[in-house]
Design a protein around this motif. Sequence first.
Motif, mmCIF file in Angstrom:
data_model
loop_
_atom_site.group_PDB
_atom_site.id
_atom_site.type_symbol
_atom_site.label_atom_id
_atom_site.label_comp_id
_atom_site.label_asym_id
_atom_site.label_seq_id
_atom_site.Cartn_x
_atom_site.Cartn_y
_atom_site.Cartn_z
ATOM 1 N N TYR A 125 -4.224 -25.644 26.724
ATOM 2 C CA TYR A 125 -3.199 -25.789 25.682
ATOM 3 C C TYR A 125 -3.676 -26.719 24.572
ATOM 4 O O TYR A 125 -3.494 -26.432 23.388
ATOM 5 C CB TYR A 125 -1.899 -26.317 26.297
ATOM 6 C CG TYR A 125 -0.759 -26.389 25.323
ATOM 7 C CD1 TYR A 125 -0.044 -25.248 24.975
ATOM 8 C CD2 TYR A 125 -0.403 -27.591 24.733
ATOM 9 C CE1 TYR A 125 0.999 -25.300 24.068
ATOM 10 C CE2 TYR A 125 0.640 -27.662 23.823
ATOM 11 C CZ TYR A 125 1.333 -26.526 23.498
ATOM 12 O OH TYR A 125 2.368 -26.572 22.592
ATOM 13 N N LYS A 126 -4.307 -27.816 24.973
ATOM 14 C CA LYS A 126 -4.769 -28.803 23.988
ATOM 15 C C LYS A 126 -6.000 -28.340 23.217
ATOM 16 O O LYS A 126 -6.215 -28.760 22.082
ATOM 17 C CB LYS A 126 -5.090 -30.127 24.683
ATOM 18 C CG LYS A 126 -3.873 -30.875 25.147
ATOM 19 C CD LYS A 126 -4.265 -32.175 25.827
ATOM 20 C CE LYS A 126 -3.046 -32.975 26.240
ATOM 21 N NZ LYS A 126 -3.444 -34.227 26.911
ATOM 22 N N SER A 127 -6.832 -27.494 23.835
ATOM 23 C CA SER A 127 -8.100 -27.163 23.189
ATOM 24 C C SER A 127 -8.213 -25.719 22.698
ATOM 25 O O SER A 127 -9.260 -25.344 22.168
ATOM 26 C CB SER A 127 -9.264 -27.490 24.133
ATOM 27 O OG SER A 127 -9.148 -26.779 25.335
ATOM 28 N N ILE A 128 -7.169 -24.928 22.834
ATOM 29 C CA ILE A 128 -7.244 -23.524 22.409
ATOM 30 C C ILE A 128 -7.554 -23.401 20.911
ATOM 31 O O ILE A 128 -8.221 -22.461 20.489
ATOM 32 C CB ILE A 128 -5.965 -22.720 22.782
ATOM 33 C CG1 ILE A 128 -6.176 -21.218 22.551
ATOM 34 C CG2 ILE A 128 -4.756 -23.217 22.009
ATOM 35 C CD1 ILE A 128 -7.144 -20.563 23.486
ATOM 36 N N LYS A 129 -7.117 -24.367 20.138
ATOM 37 C CA LYS A 129 -7.384 -24.311 18.699
ATOM 38 C C LYS A 129 -8.877 -24.402 18.397
ATOM 39 O O LYS A 129 -9.330 -23.940 17.361
ATOM 40 C CB LYS A 129 -6.626 -25.415 17.967
ATOM 41 C CG LYS A 129 -5.145 -25.147 17.945
ATOM 42 C CD LYS A 129 -4.364 -26.160 17.182
ATOM 43 C CE LYS A 129 -2.933 -25.692 17.223
ATOM 44 N NZ LYS A 129 -1.930 -26.533 16.861
ATOM 45 N N ASN A 130 -9.636 -24.989 19.309
ATOM 46 C CA ASN A 130 -11.082 -25.126 19.125
ATOM 47 C C ASN A 130 -11.866 -23.961 19.718
ATOM 48 O O ASN A 130 -13.090 -23.936 19.603
ATOM 49 C CB ASN A 130 -11.571 -26.435 19.763
ATOM 50 C CG ASN A 130 -10.909 -27.638 19.150
ATOM 51 O OD1 ASN A 130 -10.624 -27.668 17.958
ATOM 52 N ND2 ASN A 130 -10.627 -28.632 19.969
ATOM 53 N N PHE A 131 -11.167 -23.016 20.349
ATOM 54 C CA PHE A 131 -11.841 -21.863 20.945
ATOM 55 C C PHE A 131 -12.389 -20.990 19.832
ATOM 56 O O PHE A 131 -11.654 -20.495 18.989
ATOM 57 C CB PHE A 131 -10.879 -21.074 21.832
ATOM 58 C CG PHE A 131 -11.502 -19.869 22.478
ATOM 59 C CD1 PHE A 131 -12.453 -20.012 23.472
ATOM 60 C CD2 PHE A 131 -11.130 -18.585 22.094
ATOM 61 C CE1 PHE A 131 -13.034 -18.901 24.083
ATOM 62 C CE2 PHE A 131 -11.691 -17.473 22.692
ATOM 63 C CZ PHE A 131 -12.647 -17.634 23.683
ATOM 64 N N LYS A 132 -13.710 -20.804 19.833
ATOM 65 C CA LYS A 132 -14.375 -20.066 18.754
ATOM 66 C C LYS A 132 -14.557 -18.587 19.053
ATOM 67 O O LYS A 132 -14.929 -17.828 18.190
ATOM 68 C CB LYS A 132 -15.732 -20.703 18.467
ATOM 69 C CG LYS A 132 -15.631 -22.113 17.916
ATOM 70 C CD LYS A 132 -17.016 -22.704 17.728
ATOM 71 C CE LYS A 132 -17.000 -24.075 17.140
ATOM 72 N NZ LYS A 132 -16.392 -25.106 17.950
ATOM 73 N N GLY A 133 -14.340 -18.192 20.297
ATOM 74 C CA GLY A 133 -14.507 -16.791 20.653
ATOM 75 C C GLY A 133 -15.944 -16.411 20.938
ATOM 76 O O GLY A 133 -16.284 -15.226 20.919
#
Length: 177
Positions: A55-63
């Motif tokens: 939840y905290k790091s999904i924004k940093n997931f680059k794919g």
Amino acid sequence: MEEQQLIASLQKGDTRSFSLLLDTYQKPLYWHIRGIVKNHEDADDVLQNVFIKVYKSIKNFKGDSKLYTWLYRIATNESLTFLKKRAKQAQISSEELQDRIIENLESDVYFTGNDIQIALEKALTQLPEKQRLVFQMKYYQDMKYDDISEILGTSVGALKSSYHIATKKLTSILTSD
């Protein structure tokens, strides 16, 4: 919902998408974690930590990897970190901790395995960490080597070798008793 849409929704903070992520991955991740930490309560704690971290790091997931393998990498790392902390707190080696975990497994009301399963779990504790992880992911979860490679950051060739060596060692351990 397609994976890219799900990721985009998660990165926007959509709570329904996070609920969908939980519904999709909670059970398989629990069993993956449970295979590493062996205890129901510990697996629940680690799983909760995994989803908090996601939840905290999904924004940093680059794919760069599949969402599935990213989640499993987090779950694996959280499980291993949990075990290392547990061993450090008890002031024992990782091997001694594995022995204690297996001893407790027989009295775990959530463990439904038979004597053969207990014997296999005891044998698994004798493998090095990487071989144990590869064996569990391939044998119990029937993961593809490519996915295990992404999760563990190891080449497919090395994983195949680790799995082969692990099965030989397990066969030897289980037939010598």
